[in-house]
Design a protein around this motif. Structure first.
Motif, short mmCIF file in Angstrom:
data_model
loop_
_atom_site.label_atom_id
_atom_site.label_comp_id
_atom_site.label_asym_id
_atom_site.label_seq_id
_atom_site.Cartn_x
_atom_site.Cartn_y
_atom_site.Cartn_z
N HIS A 47 3.82 49.81 4.50
CA HIS A 47 4.14 49.80 3.08
C HIS A 47 4.64 48.33 2.84
CE1 HIS A 47 8.56 49.82 3.44
NE2 HIS A 47 8.50 50.83 4.27
N GLY A 48 4.68 48.03 1.61
CA GLY A 48 5.21 46.45 1.20
C GLY A 48 6.59 46.61 0.57
N TRP A 49 6.45 45.40 -0.36
CA TRP A 49 7.83 45.32 -0.81
C TRP A 49 8.55 46.19 -1.88
CZ3 TRP A 49 5.88 40.22 -3.60
CH2 TRP A 49 5.06 40.56 -4.85
N ASN A 50 7.72 47.36 -2.20
CA ASN A 50 8.13 48.07 -3.40
C ASN A 50 8.10 49.36 -3.08
OD1 ASN A 50 5.56 48.39 -3.30
ND2 ASN A 50 4.94 47.93 -5.42
N PRO A 84 13.24 48.56 6.02
CA PRO A 84 14.13 48.89 4.75
C PRO A 84 13.69 47.85 3.80
CG PRO A 84 15.10 47.41 6.45
CD PRO A 84 13.98 48.43 6.94
N SER A 85 13.05 48.28 2.57
CA SER A 85 12.27 47.54 1.57
C SER A 85 12.95 48.59 0.37
CB SER A 85 10.92 47.58 1.87
OG SER A 85 10.38 46.86 0.74
N MET A 86 12.33 48.36 -0.78
CA MET A 86 12.34 48.87 -2.20
C MET A 86 11.44 48.59 -3.09
SD MET A 86 15.54 46.74 -3.71
CE MET A 86 15.38 47.47 -5.47
N ARG A 87 11.48 49.58 -4.12
CA ARG A 87 10.68 49.28 -5.47
C ARG A 87 11.45 49.25 -6.49
NH1 ARG A 87 8.25 51.96 -9.60
NH2 ARG A 87 9.14 54.27 -8.81
N PHE A 88 11.34 48.29 -7.47
CA PHE A 88 11.98 48.14 -8.78
C PHE A 88 11.17 49.04 -9.58
CE2 PHE A 88 14.05 44.58 -7.31
CZ PHE A 88 15.07 44.07 -8.20
N SER A 89 12.13 50.14 -10.20
CA SER A 89 11.65 51.03 -11.08
C SER A 89 10.63 50.78 -12.39
CB SER A 89 12.45 52.32 -11.19
OG SER A 89 13.49 51.57 -12.33
N ASP A 90 10.84 49.44 -12.51
CA ASP A 90 9.80 49.06 -13.92
C ASP A 90 8.34 48.93 -13.28
OD1 ASP A 90 10.62 46.90 -12.69
OD2 ASP A 90 10.91 45.63 -14.56
N GLY A 265 -1.78 46.73 6.31
CA GLY A 265 -0.66 46.46 5.57
C GLY A 265 -0.78 46.28 4.07
N HIS A 266 0.31 46.72 3.37
CA HIS A 266 0.19 46.29 1.77
C HIS A 266 1.07 45.38 1.48
CE1 HIS A 266 1.24 47.46 -2.25
NE2 HIS A 266 0.48 46.66 -2.53
N SER A 267 0.69 44.57 0.99
CA SER A 267 2.14 43.37 0.41
C SER A 267 2.76 43.01 1.23
CB SER A 267 3.04 44.39 -0.82
OG SER A 267 3.70 43.50 -1.26
N PHE A 268 4.02 42.83 1.19
CA PHE A 268 4.78 42.50 2.56
C PHE A 268 4.66 43.36 3.78
CE2 PHE A 268 8.06 40.24 -0.22
CZ PHE A 268 7.44 39.04 -0.26
N GLY A 269 3.95 44.39 3.65
CA GLY A 269 3.56 45.07 4.87
C GLY A 269 2.49 44.38 5.43
N ALA A 270 1.62 43.60 4.80
CA ALA A 270 0.57 42.87 5.37
C ALA A 270 1.13 41.86 6.17
CB ALA A 270 -0.11 42.38 4.34
#
Length: 454
Positions: A47-50, A84-90, A265-270
């Motif tokens: 997964h990536g950054w979110n 350890p990553s996260m998603r902003f809920s907006d 990989g997606h996003s930063f997962g790439a």
């Protein structure tokens, strides 16, 4: 091993910490299970950054779901990488509910979901998170308050961390010196927030100046926090890939030498799976394909020389040769996160007017980008571009295909390959656009085609 909510089996998880250390019990289950289950092709997705854990496993389940029907005779195993990553809920994710919380002054604030994610992602920073949340809600007008906000953001993300993460933030190097230290941490916070605020205003108006009002710099403060958080995610992705996933693939090659590994990989997962190539032990040829979906790192990362600076090159130059197959980069012009916010955050421009000029001012004969596809990245130029916006750049011999063609012709057997996926990666609102719109059977088919999985 397999989990009740997962759409496929056999499925394993690999959990890494921010320094790339893997959960030993999960690692051992994978090494033993891949051999016991006679897995022939192992698809490893990051997964990536979110994403938090639930978001990541949900993504994996939805993305993997078509594979058994697409290749019913294949002996495929599946791995979900958790880091350890996260998603902003907006941020909108197609087909999932969107959470938006507005502050009393009309700007975004930190809702409980995002506060919790920040606390989980940056442990030991509870006081800092609460101070940041209070300032976003109150938006104090006094001079110097934005600078204090910037100081808190820098403290939260630990711009120069101790330990092994520090060397992993750069995408390009010049004579061995990293080139990507972002100016958004060094410049005046008010100017940085003003630039982000203007970019957000342009995105929401589609680039139409008639609908674009003068923004408050506090409108960009939330975006500064988001991009600073992603800066930390970018650094972690490189660390986990090279220090964690790459060596683990080497151990898998020794334990189950017949398993063909396919990295996705997606996003930063790439970025994570790309850095895993740099962490492979010498001589390991287990990785048979890499598929990057909306990669959130420089489109020059694999280049030997940069067009604007022949002394500099990509930090991953030549790493595509570690793959015993192709490295496929899927990109989309509808990705606003990478077309607008990524180039701004990669290197904040000194002159906001130059960055955010009218679309007609672009040196393309006066036409400029279509309003619906407005991108600050187009105005900043190719220097700040991302892989997920326009594909691998400055790597000679890299072919490009529209998605429909890539699904009907054999893909090259090696090297970098660009696939324009805008035909399906197109849904999503501001500020991220289509960045998370990756769950499509067509993209699953690209993974299968890249890996020659039948």
């Amino acid at each position: 091993m397999a989990q009740s909510a997962m759409s496929v089996t056999p499925y394993w998880e690999l959990t890494f910490d921010a320094d790339g250390d893997v959960d030993g019990a999960q690692r051992d289950r994978l090494l033993a299970g891949a051999k016991q289950r006679k897995v022939h092709d192992l698809i490893v997705f990051s997964h990536g950054w979110n994403s938090d854990r639930s978001g990541a496993t949900g993504l994996y389940s939805r993305f993997f779901a078509p594979f058994p029907q697409l290749v019913p005779g294949a002996r495929i195993g599946y791995v979900g990488v958790l880091w350890p990553s996260m998603r902003f809920s907006d941020e909108p994710i197609p087909d999932l509910p969107r959470s938006v919380v507005a502050g009393v002054n009309g700007g975004p604030v930190l809702d409980e979901e995002t506060r919790h994610a920040l606390l989980e992602t940056f442990p030991g920073r509870a006081t800092v998170v609460e101070q940041i949340a209070r300032m976003l809600e109150q938006r104090p007008p006094e001079a110097g308050e934005l600078d204090e906000f910037g100081r808190l953001v820098r403290l939260l993300v630990d711009v120069v961390p101790a330990g092994p993460q520090a060397p992993f933030v750069a995408d390009t190097v010049a004579e061995g010196v990293p080139q990507d230290e972002p100016e958004m941490f060094a410049g005046a916070t008010a100017a940085v927030c003003d630039t982000f605020a203007q970019a957000l205003g342009r995105l929401r108006s589609g680039g139409d100046s008639r609908e674009f009002g003068l923004p408050n710099p506090w409108d960009g403060a939330h975006e500064l926090l988001r991009q600073a958080t992603y800066y930390a995610m970018k650094r972690r992705a490189g660390t986990v890939g090279e220090r964690g996933l790459g060596p683990l693939i080497g151990r898998l090659a020794a334990a189950a030498p017949g398993v063909r590994v396919h990295l996705v990989g997606h996003s930063f997962g790439a970025r994570l799976v790309s850095f895993a190539l740099r962490g492979l032990p010498r001589g390991v040829r287990t990785v048979k394909s890499v598929t990057l979906l909306q990669g959130a790192f420089s489109h020059y990362a694999f280049a030997t020389r940069l067009p604007h600076d022949p002394r500099a090159g990509g930090v991953l130059q030549g790493q595509q040769n570690r793959v015993d197959g192709p490295l496929v980069c899927c990109f989309s012009k509808h990705d606003s996160a990478l077309g607008t916010m990524y180039p701004l955050a990669s290197r904040m421009a000194g002159d906001a007017r130059g960055v955010l000029a009218e679309p007609e001012a672009v040196a393309d004969g006066g036409t400029g980008p279509a309003p619906a596809e407005f991108g600050v990245g187009d105005m900043l130029g190719a220097r700040w571009g991302a892989l997920g916006h326009d594909g691998v750049q400055a790597v000679p011999g890299t072919p490009g295909y529209p998605l429909a063609k890539a699904l009907t012709v054999p893909l090259p057997a090696s090297g970098c390959v660009n696939v324009d996926a805008a035909a399906v990666v197109r849904r999503g609102g501001a500020p991220a656009g289509a960045h998370c719109d990756i769950v499509h059977p067509e993209l699953a088919r690209i993974v299968l085609a890249a890996g020659r999985i039948h």
